[in-house]
Design a protein around this motif. Sequence first.
Motif, PDB file in Angstrom:
ATOM      1  N   ARG A  27       0.818  -1.227   0.000  1.00 19.68           N
ATOM      2  CA  ARG A  27       0.000   0.000   0.000  1.00 19.68           C
ATOM      3  C   ARG A  27       0.846   1.269   0.000  1.00 19.68           C
ATOM      4  O   ARG A  27       0.442   2.288   0.563  1.00 19.68           O
ATOM      5  N   ALA A  29       1.410   3.259  -2.326  1.00 19.06           N
ATOM      6  CA  ALA A  29       0.648   4.343  -2.950  1.00 19.06           C
ATOM      7  C   ALA A  29      -0.651   4.430  -2.182  1.00 19.06           C
ATOM      8  O   ALA A  29      -1.424   3.482  -2.156  1.00 19.06           O
ATOM      9  N   ARG A  31      -3.211   6.744   1.023  1.00 19.26           N
ATOM     10  CA  ARG A  31      -3.679   7.963   1.691  1.00 19.26           C
ATOM     11  C   ARG A  31      -2.682   8.644   2.614  1.00 19.26           C
ATOM     12  O   ARG A  31      -2.896   9.785   3.004  1.00 19.26           O
ATOM     13  N   TYR A  36      -1.102  11.682  -3.159  1.00 16.04           N
ATOM     14  CA  TYR A  36      -2.122  10.680  -3.499  1.00 16.04           C
ATOM     15  C   TYR A  36      -3.511  11.246  -3.221  1.00 16.04           C
ATOM     16  O   TYR A  36      -4.419  11.128  -4.047  1.00 16.04           O
ATOM     17  N   ARG A  40      -6.378  11.492  -5.943  1.00 15.80           N
ATOM     18  CA  ARG A  40      -7.593  10.690  -5.718  1.00 15.80           C
ATOM     19  C   ARG A  40      -8.858  11.546  -5.863  1.00 15.80           C
ATOM     20  O   ARG A  40      -9.897  11.063  -6.335  1.00 15.80           O
ATOM     21  N   PHE A  46     -13.606   5.336  -6.244  1.00 18.26           N
ATOM     22  CA  PHE A  46     -12.337   4.610  -6.176  1.00 18.26           C
ATOM     23  C   PHE A  46     -12.141   3.710  -7.390  1.00 18.26           C
ATOM     24  O   PHE A  46     -11.045   3.626  -7.946  1.00 18.26           O
ATOM     25  N   SER A  76      -4.028  -0.441  -8.153  1.00 16.81           N
ATOM     26  CA  SER A  76      -5.285  -1.054  -8.587  1.00 16.81           C
ATOM     27  C   SER A  76      -5.923  -1.630  -7.332  1.00 16.81           C
ATOM     28  O   SER A  76      -5.594  -1.180  -6.225  1.00 16.81           O
ATOM     29  N   ASP A  77      -6.791  -2.609  -7.458  1.00 14.49           N
ATOM     30  CA  ASP A  77      -7.345  -3.258  -6.269  1.00 14.49           C
ATOM     31  C   ASP A  77      -7.683  -4.702  -6.604  1.00 14.49           C
ATOM     32  O   ASP A  77      -7.979  -5.015  -7.761  1.00 14.49           O
ATOM     33  N   SER A 208      -5.009 -12.255   1.959  1.00 11.65           N
ATOM     34  CA  SER A 208      -5.069 -11.522   3.229  1.00 11.65           C
ATOM     35  C   SER A 208      -5.816 -12.271   4.322  1.00 11.65           C
ATOM     36  O   SER A 208      -5.594 -12.032   5.496  1.00 11.65           O
ATOM     37  N   HIS A 324       1.937  -5.983   6.623  1.00 13.91           N
ATOM     38  CA  HIS A 324       0.636  -5.705   6.021  1.00 13.91           C
ATOM     39  C   HIS A 324       0.711  -4.259   5.511  1.00 13.91           C
ATOM     40  O   HIS A 324       1.765  -3.642   5.580  1.00 13.91           O
TER      41      HIS A 324
HETATM   42  O1  CP3 Z   1       0.047   0.566  -3.094  1.00 12.52           O
HETATM   43  C1  CP3 Z   1      -0.397  -0.582  -3.268  1.00 12.52           C
HETATM   44  O2  CP3 Z   1      -0.182  -1.519  -2.478  1.00 12.52           O
HETATM   45  C2  CP3 Z   1      -1.158  -0.866  -4.552  1.00 12.52           C
HETATM   46  C3  CP3 Z   1      -2.565  -0.772  -4.509  1.00 12.52           C
HETATM   47  C4  CP3 Z   1      -3.450  -1.708  -3.695  1.00 12.52           C
HETATM   48  C5  CP3 Z   1      -4.686  -1.267  -3.157  1.00 12.52           C
HETATM   49  N1  CP3 Z   1      -5.337  -2.340  -2.643  1.00 12.52           N
HETATM   50  C6  CP3 Z   1      -5.184   0.116  -3.208  1.00 12.52           C
HETATM   51  C7  CP3 Z   1      -6.270   0.546  -2.301  1.00 12.52           C
HETATM   52  C8  CP3 Z   1      -3.337  -3.078  -3.417  1.00 12.52           C
HETATM   53  C9  CP3 Z   1      -2.197  -4.032  -3.717  1.00 12.52           C
HETATM   54  C10 CP3 Z   1      -4.540  -3.462  -2.762  1.00 12.52           C
HETATM   55  C11 CP3 Z   1      -4.824  -4.857  -2.345  1.00 12.52           C
HETATM   56  C12 CP3 Z   1      -6.048  -5.143  -1.575  1.00 12.52           C
HETATM   57  N2  CP3 Z   1      -7.288  -4.565  -1.705  1.00 12.52           N
HETATM   58  C13 CP3 Z   1      -6.142  -6.180  -0.608  1.00 12.52           C
HETATM   59  C14 CP3 Z   1      -5.037  -7.135  -0.223  1.00 12.52           C
HETATM   60  C15 CP3 Z   1      -4.044  -6.517   0.704  1.00 12.52           C
HETATM   61  C16 CP3 Z   1      -4.570  -6.201   2.077  1.00 12.52           C
HETATM   62  O3  CP3 Z   1      -4.608  -4.985   2.402  1.00 12.52           O
HETATM   63  O4  CP3 Z   1      -4.936  -7.120   2.808  1.00 12.52           O
HETATM   64  C17 CP3 Z   1      -7.469  -6.160  -0.110  1.00 12.52           C
HETATM   65  C18 CP3 Z   1      -8.040  -7.078   0.950  1.00 12.52           C
HETATM   66  C19 CP3 Z   1      -8.184  -5.144  -0.822  1.00 12.52           C
HETATM   67  C20 CP3 Z   1      -9.629  -4.790  -0.711  1.00 12.52           C
HETATM   68  C21 CP3 Z   1      -9.815  -3.401  -0.248  1.00 12.52           C
HETATM   69  N3  CP3 Z   1      -9.534  -2.279  -1.012  1.00 12.52           N
HETATM   70  C22 CP3 Z   1     -10.321  -2.958   0.996  1.00 12.52           C
HETATM   71  C23 CP3 Z   1     -10.753  -3.877   2.132  1.00 12.52           C
HETATM   72  C24 CP3 Z   1     -10.322  -1.566   0.966  1.00 12.52           C
HETATM   73  C25 CP3 Z   1     -10.850  -0.634   2.039  1.00 12.52           C
HETATM   74  C26 CP3 Z   1      -9.904  -0.496   3.169  1.00 12.52           C
HETATM   75  C27 CP3 Z   1      -9.031   0.715   3.005  1.00 12.52           C
HETATM   76  O5  CP3 Z   1      -7.832   0.620   3.212  1.00 12.52           O
HETATM   77  O6  CP3 Z   1      -9.616   1.777   2.686  1.00 12.52           O
HETATM   78  C28 CP3 Z   1      -9.784  -1.146  -0.284  1.00 12.52           C
HETATM   79  C29 CP3 Z   1      -9.599   0.241  -0.757  1.00 12.52           C
HETATM   80  C30 CP3 Z   1      -8.241   0.624  -1.221  1.00 12.52           C
HETATM   81  N4  CP3 Z   1      -7.444  -0.120  -2.045  1.00 12.52           N
HETATM   82  C31 CP3 Z   1      -7.564   1.838  -0.931  1.00 12.52           C
HETATM   83  C32 CP3 Z   1      -6.338   1.800  -1.608  1.00 12.52           C
HETATM   84  C33 CP3 Z   1      -5.284   2.867  -1.656  1.00 12.52           C
HETATM   85  C34 CP3 Z   1      -8.123   2.970  -0.091  1.00 12.52           C
HETATM   86  C35 CP3 Z   1      -9.245   3.710  -0.800  1.00 12.52           C
HETATM   87  C36 CP3 Z   1      -8.949   5.152  -1.186  1.00 12.52           C
HETATM   88  O7  CP3 Z   1      -7.800   5.600  -1.220  1.00 12.52           O
HETATM   89  O8  CP3 Z   1      -9.925   5.864  -1.527  1.00 12.52           O
END
Ligand code: CP3
Length: 345
Positions: A27, A29, A31, A36, A40, A46, A76-77, A208, A324
């Motif tokens: 993560r 990249a 908040r 970022y 965003r 998103f 990406s996600d 995860s 993590h």
């Molecule tokens: O920088 C990086 O790592 C690349 C981008 C990335 C994101 N999500 C961006 C993101 C990666 C590799 C992920 C993986 C991801 N997404 C996982 C596996 C890793 C982990 O954290 O366990 C999971 C379970 C998700 C699903 C997901 N996406 C959730 C549960 C959430 C909400 C929780 C949160 O942190 O807000 C997201 C949203 C998300 N994905 C954000 C980002 C930067 C935050 C949303 C935002 O910025 O508006």
Amino acid sequence: MSSQSRNKFLATLDGHVEATPPVWLMRQAGRYLPEYRELRAKAPSFLDFCYDPKLASEATVQPIERFGFDAAILFSDILVVPDALGQNVRFETGEGPRLTPIANAADLKALRESADQSKMARVYEAVEIVRSRLPAEVALIGFCGAPWTVATYMVAGQGTSDQAPTRRFAYEQPEVFQALIDRLVTVSIEHLVQQLKAGAQAVQIFDSWAGVLPIAEFERWCLAPVLAIAKGVRAQIPHAKIIAFPRGSGVNLPRFEANQDIHALGLDTSIDPAWAAAHIDRQLVVQGNLDPLALLAGGRGLDEAIDRILTAFADRAHIFNLGHGILPPTPIAHVEHLLRRIRGG
Ligand code: CP3
């Protein structure tokens, strides 16, 4: 490869032991970076942000430009996969993902067999843009969610702490759940292969929620599908480098050893680095595993935690990372300090 463009991350994945380990942060990249948050704000949702090649590529490159990490991870996600399969996926600000739950065979049947390429093509375009912008010494990592972890969101319709809805589904409707996992294996292989073809040099499979399952279910829903994805990707791209991150697997981690398709194992926060050094085959590169809260807090506790990891893995191929994702309130100065402590000087 000239010495100037030597890629430390890829050399480590090849088994080389570097003087100081390559480093990137899950993560990275996100908040905690003001740039970022500014970027965003340019997309309405998103998912729109994830599917915009210009914005997604810019978000990927931001932490490289600020900190000089050894690898970038595609912005990406993991939930673009259910979205591209036709499931309704939304991200509520401050609440995380919301999906229309898959409750039975009919809901599964309503999904597409393969991902909508008009959506996924925009992800691969982002990969191409990023690769063209990164210097040769910075690696680009693509990724997908492991089938079990993606399925937990698809079935529960949101994140839960124990994944009880999906564990129950798997016990009550094992054939339907197997069909969902199989669909995700096939689509994930395709998704990773396309990212590698577009310019990603390694891929990480994020499981995860691997830690919530009893052993028989861990083998069936986590281990087997992740190994099937790795095998399927390598059948199409033999030189592909694959990192598995089965968070919470604990003493089951060595089960990933007995195959040739996984090159590195991501260690979560709970793994003692000294235990990992002693119990994980040296053929496997280890990645991790600083506590994101230690990075957030800083101070002497952070230094001790960094040093414990560096010491445990000093004589083997190791990629420094968190256990993590980085937490949004993490001070930027702590990330800068982390890099200085790892790299020296
Ligand atoms: O920088 C990086 O790592 C690349 C981008 C990335 C994101 N999500 C961006 C993101 C990666 C590799 C992920 C993986 C991801 N997404 C996982 C596996 C890793 C982990 O954290 O366990 C999971 C379970 C998700 C699903 C997901 N996406 C959730 C549960 C959430 C909400 C929780 C949160 O942190 O807000 C997201 C949203 C998300 N994905 C954000 C980002 C930067 C935050 C949303 C935002 O910025 O508006």
